[in-house]
Write an enzyme that holds these catalytic residues in place. Structure first.
Site, short mmCIF file in Angstrom:
data_model
loop_
_atom_site.label_atom_id
_atom_site.label_comp_id
_atom_site.label_asym_id
_atom_site.label_seq_id
_atom_site.Cartn_x
_atom_site.Cartn_y
_atom_site.Cartn_z
N LYS A 30 92.83 39.46 -28.85
CA LYS A 30 91.70 39.04 -29.68
C LYS A 30 91.08 40.28 -30.29
O LYS A 30 90.40 41.06 -29.62
CB LYS A 30 90.64 38.31 -28.85
CG LYS A 30 89.59 37.67 -29.76
CD LYS A 30 88.25 37.50 -29.09
CE LYS A 30 87.33 38.67 -29.33
NZ LYS A 30 86.97 38.92 -30.72
N GLY A 81 85.32 48.01 -25.71
CA GLY A 81 84.14 47.60 -26.48
C GLY A 81 82.89 48.14 -25.83
O GLY A 81 82.93 49.13 -25.10
N GLY A 82 81.78 47.47 -26.07
CA GLY A 82 80.49 47.95 -25.60
C GLY A 82 80.25 47.62 -24.13
O GLY A 82 80.90 46.74 -23.54
N GLU A 136 87.43 49.91 -21.20
CA GLU A 136 87.18 51.15 -21.95
C GLU A 136 85.88 50.93 -22.71
O GLU A 136 85.85 50.22 -23.71
CB GLU A 136 88.32 51.41 -22.96
CG GLU A 136 89.64 51.75 -22.33
CD GLU A 136 89.66 53.12 -21.68
OE1 GLU A 136 88.80 53.96 -22.00
OE2 GLU A 136 90.52 53.34 -20.82
N CYS A 189 83.92 56.13 -30.03
CA CYS A 189 83.43 56.08 -28.64
C CYS A 189 83.23 57.47 -28.07
O CYS A 189 82.36 57.69 -27.25
CB CYS A 189 84.38 55.26 -27.78
SG CYS A 189 86.09 55.82 -27.92
P1 NAD Z 1 81.66 44.76 -28.58
O1 NAD Z 1 81.50 44.87 -27.11
O2 NAD Z 1 80.60 44.13 -29.37
O3 NAD Z 1 82.99 43.95 -28.93
C1 NAD Z 1 84.25 44.35 -28.44
C2 NAD Z 1 85.14 43.14 -28.36
O4 NAD Z 1 84.65 42.28 -27.34
C3 NAD Z 1 85.17 42.30 -29.64
O5 NAD Z 1 86.45 41.80 -29.83
C4 NAD Z 1 84.20 41.17 -29.29
O6 NAD Z 1 84.43 39.99 -30.02
C5 NAD Z 1 84.49 40.98 -27.83
N1 NAD Z 1 83.44 40.32 -27.04
C6 NAD Z 1 82.13 40.27 -27.30
N2 NAD Z 1 81.50 39.56 -26.33
C7 NAD Z 1 82.45 39.16 -25.46
C8 NAD Z 1 82.43 38.40 -24.25
N3 NAD Z 1 81.30 37.88 -23.74
N4 NAD Z 1 83.59 38.20 -23.60
C9 NAD Z 1 84.74 38.74 -24.07
N5 NAD Z 1 84.83 39.44 -25.21
C10 NAD Z 1 83.68 39.66 -25.91
O7 NAD Z 1 81.99 46.24 -29.07
P2 NAD Z 1 82.17 46.71 -30.58
O8 NAD Z 1 80.79 46.76 -31.16
O9 NAD Z 1 83.23 45.92 -31.25
O10 NAD Z 1 82.75 48.16 -30.39
C11 NAD Z 1 81.97 49.26 -30.19
C12 NAD Z 1 81.97 49.65 -28.73
O11 NAD Z 1 83.30 49.90 -28.28
C13 NAD Z 1 81.23 50.94 -28.49
O12 NAD Z 1 80.43 50.82 -27.34
C14 NAD Z 1 82.33 51.95 -28.27
O13 NAD Z 1 81.94 53.07 -27.54
C15 NAD Z 1 83.35 51.12 -27.58
N6 NAD Z 1 84.68 51.74 -27.69
C16 NAD Z 1 85.20 52.37 -26.59
C17 NAD Z 1 86.44 53.00 -26.68
C18 NAD Z 1 87.02 53.72 -25.50
O14 NAD Z 1 88.19 54.11 -25.56
N7 NAD Z 1 86.32 53.91 -24.42
C19 NAD Z 1 87.14 52.96 -27.88
C20 NAD Z 1 86.58 52.32 -28.97
C21 NAD Z 1 85.35 51.71 -28.85
#
Ligand code: NAD
Length: 494
Positions: free
Chosen positions: A177, A230-231, A252, A291
């Site tokens: 996804k 993600g976050g 991550e 990130c």
């Molecule tokens: P986000 O957490 O908003 O979304 C990430 C993904 O999770 C998206 O596909 C989103 O639709 C999904 N998601 C949202 N809520 C969910 C839930 N309840 N259950 C399952 N999936 C859900 O993050 P973002 O705004 O897309 O990305 C930015 C974040 O990602 C930043 O915090 C960044 O630091 C992090 N990031 C980390 C790395 C790493 O390698 N550590 C790499 C890239 C980005």
């Protein structure tokens, strides 16, 4: 395939069961770039069922490793064939410069090649000495099963490849996804996987929102592993949702990454120029939506004024604009929400006493642009120093001693990455050894290698991507103990 048929289940492209769609916006002007299917719980269940059948009945988990590696290499070749097209798509969807889009495609290509090589060069199981010639004991690695892969919007294709390539190399099936904000290159990648010959059902894709699609993937009993990038907030939700079914979980998450500069690194003009240049790169590449962005400059007090003045002068000169326009160095933020978040963090920092040295505003015109911003005189009491902004905002803190520098750099709930700048190799290594971060750069910032593990300490996550550990995430370990001369043990008398 119509552009709204972006859900891939069991080898077929389809629209959402509900018929719902979502407009994907160009962040440079907020116009519609594409329309994709807005998947829901029903689509997610169908994709998981297809991945389950493909895992339980094969052929992918039982495909010889040489054939699995060959498929990954074909995908790598197809990515290079379509490099311009996919690089352009990533640039337009995520708002990054065209050159960054192209570099991303190359890095994704490397990831597929790396995991192909890694599985081909393995020696297989490990024989264990059980202390008897009658016992043959071996430890083997098997695929985990159905993998749920959830990715963010900042590096959509790259993050997808760090999960898909090892998952497939290890013999798993998956459902991915992508972020609902930037799904387009993941759709393109799924097409290439199919073209390369991935069996139907081994790879499935659902475009749609975090909740319900990602949430359903995280809790579904037929999913064996969830790998999320993600976050922090979403990551903790994923972990909770996965708990009831005791899935393997890899996270991550974010970072609040220090870039520590000692004055000795800037003793020469060349050293000074390099450290300033790399501090800009650390903080502002992809408008800070990285990130591992070096968003906390932690600088020796004696160097502060000279360094920050030059940094601010050069930050003001960064050319922002549509990523595909010639000469542009920084694109827009990805969404209106991300822009509002950045503005809010800068306002709160100024209210808390930070001194604005560059940027601090959005330019006139359409799109989600924000000027590269340097905030001086920051301290740990400020939200902008503690929390991940994910925008082009660099904060400046100072130190007097090495211990103070280490304490500041480690004073974060995250622990993804950090940089140390020093002309004293001993000091640089000493400080690197004391930093509680998953990657530490000495006299550099941002490079990563597919052979080297990537991931975080603390709230930056659980597990690692890339490197041998990045493959191990997608495997179960099994001990097979064979008795070649079985006899009764007579533990029980009767
Ligand atoms: P986000 O957490 O908003 O979304 C990430 C993904 O999770 C998206 O596909 C989103 O639709 C999904 N998601 C949202 N809520 C969910 C839930 N309840 N259950 C399952 N999936 C859900 O993050 P973002 O705004 O897309 O990305 C930015 C974040 O990602 C930043 O915090 C960044 O630091 C992090 N990031 C980390 C790395 C790493 O390698 N550590 C790499 C890239 C980005």
């Amino acid at each position: 395939m119509s552009e709204q048929h972006t859900i891939h289940v069991g080898g077929a492209w389809r629209a959402a069961a509900s018929g719902a769609t979502r407009d994907i916006l160009d962040p440079a002007d907020a116009t519609t770039l594409a329309v994709v299917a807005e998947g829901g719980a029903e689509d997610t269940d169908a994709a998981i069922a297809a991945a389950r059948t493909a895992f339980d009945e094969g052929p992918w988990p039982r495909t010889p490793v040489a054939e699995r590696a060959a498929l990954l290499r074909r995908v790598a070749d197809l990515l290079q064939r379509d490099r311009e097209e996919i690089g352009l798509l990533e640039s337009r969807d995520a708002g990054k410069t065209l050159e960054e889009g192209r570099v991303d495609v190359d890095c994704v290509t490397d990831a597929f090649r790396y995991f192909a090589d890694l599985v081909m060069n393995e020696s297989g199981g490990r024989v264990v000495d059980a202390g008897s010639p009658d016992i043959h004991s071996v430890v083997v690695h098997e695929p985990v099963g159905v993998c749920a892969l959830i990715t963010p919007w900042n590096y959509p294709l790259l993050q997808a490849s760090w999960k898909i390539a090892p998952a497939l190399a290890a013999g798993n099936t998956f459902v991915i996804k992508p972020s609902e904000i930037t799904p387009l290159t993941t759709v393109a990648l799924m097409r290439l996987l199919a073209e390369a010959g991935l069996p139907a059902g081994a790879g499935n894709l659902v475009t749609g929102a975090g909740d319900p699609v990602g949430a359903r993937m995280s809790e579904h009993p037929d999913v064996d592993l969830v790998s999320f990038t993600g976050g922090l907030l979403s990551g903790t939700k994923v972990m909770r949702a996965a708990a009831d079914t005791v899935k393997k979980v890899a996270l991550e998450l974010g970072g609040k990454n220090p870039n520590v500069v000692f004055a000795d690194a800037c003793a020469t003009d060349e050293g000074f120029d390099t450290a300033v240049d790399q501090a800009l790169n650390a903080a502002f590449i992809h408008s800070g939506q990285v990130c591992s962005a070096g968003s906390r400059l932690i600088i020796e007090e004696s160097l502060r004024e000279r360094f920050v003045a030059e940094l601010a002068r050069r930050a003001e000169k960064i050319r922002i604009g549509r990523g595909t326009d010639k000469g542009v160095e920084c694109g827009p933020l990805v969404s209106a929400q991300q822009l509002a978040r950045t503005e809010e963090y800068v306002s709160s920092a100024l209210a808390e006493g930070a001194v604005l040295r560059a940027g601090g505003e959005r330019p006139d015109g359409p799109g989600y642009f924000y000027r590269p911003t340097v905030l001086d005189r920051c301290h740990r009491g400020m939200r902008v120093v503690r929390e991940e902004v994910f925008g082009p905002v660099l904060t400046v803190e100072t130190f007097r001693t090495e211990d103070e520098a280490v304490a500041l750099a480690n004073d974060t709930e995250y622990g993804l990455a950090g940089g140390v700048w020093s002309a004293d190799a001993g000091r640089a290594r000493r400080v690197a050894g004391r930093l509680r971060h998953g990657t530490v750069w000495i006299n550099d910032f941002h490079p990563y290698l597919p052979q080297a593990e990537w991931g975080g300490f603390g709230k930056s996550g659980i597990g690692r991507e890339l490197g041998p550990a990045g493959l191990a995430e997608y495997r179960e370990t099994k001990h097979v103990y064979q008795n070649l001369a079985p006899r009764p043990v007579r533990w029980f008398a009767g």
